[in-house]
Design an enzyme around this catalytic site. Structure first.
Site, PDB file in Angstrom:
ATOM      1  N   SER A 147      10.067  -3.918  -1.656  1.00  0.00           N
ATOM      2  CA  SER A 147      10.708  -4.181  -0.375  1.00  0.00           C
ATOM      3  C   SER A 147      10.906  -5.676  -0.153  1.00  0.00           C
ATOM      4  O   SER A 147      11.617  -6.324  -0.904  1.00  0.00           O
ATOM      5  CB  SER A 147       9.899  -3.548   0.753  1.00  0.00           C
ATOM      6  N   ASP A 277      15.108   6.648   1.526  1.00  0.00           N
ATOM      7  CA  ASP A 277      14.476   5.458   2.097  1.00  0.00           C
ATOM      8  C   ASP A 277      15.078   5.189   3.469  1.00  0.00           C
ATOM      9  O   ASP A 277      16.237   4.806   3.585  1.00  0.00           O
ATOM     10  CB  ASP A 277      14.702   4.267   1.164  1.00  0.00           C
ATOM     11  N   HIS A 306      10.440   5.099   1.514  1.00  0.00           N
ATOM     12  CA  HIS A 306      10.271   3.675   1.232  1.00  0.00           C
ATOM     13  C   HIS A 306       8.980   3.408   0.463  1.00  0.00           C
ATOM     14  O   HIS A 306       8.976   2.661  -0.518  1.00  0.00           O
ATOM     15  CB  HIS A 306      10.275   2.906   2.550  1.00  0.00           C
TER      16      HIS A 306
END
Length: 328
Positions: A147, A277, A306
């Site tokens: 991320s 996600d 995610h």
């Protein structure tokens, strides 16, 4: 490993643009957070003896906590917002057991690292990563970023090149740009990030609770099997980030444009992203990045959220090991 054909995903994914206000964040967390075991350094920029619970001091004097497990080819793991190195414990344990040296660190302002007022931006994050790599004298390292941590490693290459880098892995990663602009019409509107800023400044504890209990692990999807323990560990890790770093980190991960950095990536790069996600929608991240990076390979995990390094850890660990061993 060959590039996946993603054309069939685009129509379905375009409709998933509605990113929940609690849905922008950076990494999965499995281990409960311990105390701060920082020991004395041998010098201002040097690393301490190898092992867990160590730290370096960056050029501006900020302490960066890291743990260093195993021996062999080196992998450095960069976590996302607003977590810490413990987010990578599953991967550290697995890869160190497979004959790799695994290093994970707390970004400045997060976890057990120092909490300076300034420097909560990607140029500084990349500089901190460079200081860590230099202090540990790592060569031919593989950088893995989840991320917002994907931004760390992209900007590191953009600033410092790939002389010391063998491979890259971008997982649920934010590049090239999250924010909706005239040049990036598929991005997330600024109002979403403004809402996150307000929530963090008003009641960050409840915001983090909603994030872990909701979209981060897909716990808001029917049939979710995410345990309460995982969600609790996520919250505990989030609560270790300083408020200044958390608040400024929102601007950093949402508004930083990594386009130029991605174009400098000339080493083999594995991109892994969940098809479901809700935090970093795949259509404007992995599907774009995989076309910009010269030696990119893309793996899409159907239905994955995610925080797939936790929810799909066995699949992810196997893919990471294969990539490290050069197996497609």
């Amino acid at each position: 490993m060959t590039r996946a054909d993603n054309s069939s995903y685009l129509p379905r994914l375009a409709s998933r643009r509605s990113v929940l206000i609690g849905g922008i964040a950076g990494a999965s967390a499995m281990a409960l957070v311990g105390s701060n075991p920082l020991a004395a350094r041998s010098d201002s920029m040097g690393a301490m003896t190898r092992g867990a619970g160590r730290a370096i001091k960056t050029k501006d004097g900020t302490e960066i906590f890291y743990k260093d497990w195993g021996a062999g080819p080196a992998i450095v793991f960069s976590h996302g917002w607003p977590l810490n190195a413990d987010a990578w414990d599953d991967q550290m344990f697995f890869m160190a057991s497979q004959g790799f040296r695994c290093v994970a660190y707390d970004r400045r302002g997060h976890g057990r690292s120092g909490q300076p007022w300034d420097g909560n931006n990607y140029d500084t994050f990349a500089g901190d990563l460079a200081d860590l790599i230099n202090a540990l004298r790592l060569e031919r390292v593989t950088l893995v970023g989840h991320s917002a941590g994907g931004g760390d490693i992209a900007r590191y290459v953009g600033r410092f090149g790939t002389d010391r880098v063998a491979k890259l892995v971008l997982v649920s990663a934010i590049p090239p740009l999250m924010l909706k602009t005239s040049a990036n019409p598929g991005g997330v509107p600024i109002e979403v990030f403004d809402g996150i800023r307000t929530a963090v400044a008003t009641d960050r504890a409840q915001f983090y609770r909603g994030l872990g209990d909701g979209p981060f692990y897909g716990a808001n999807r029917p049939g979710s099997k995410v345990s309460q323990g995982i969600k609790d560990a996520f919250w505990l890790s989030c609560m270790q980030v300083g408020l200044r770093a958390s608040y400024e980190g929102i601007k950093a991960f949402s508004e930083t444009d990594f386009t130029a950095d991605l174009r400098r990536l000339e080493v083999p790069t594995l991109i892994i992203h969940g098809e479901d996600d809700q935090n970093v929608p795949i259509a404007n991240s992995a599907l774009v990045s995989s076309k910009m990076i010269r030696k990119a390979s893309l793996k899409i995990y159907p239905g994955a959220p995610h925080g797939l390094t936790t929810t799909h850890k066995d699949q992810f660990n196997a893919d990471l090991l294969s990539f490290m061993k050069g197996v497609s």
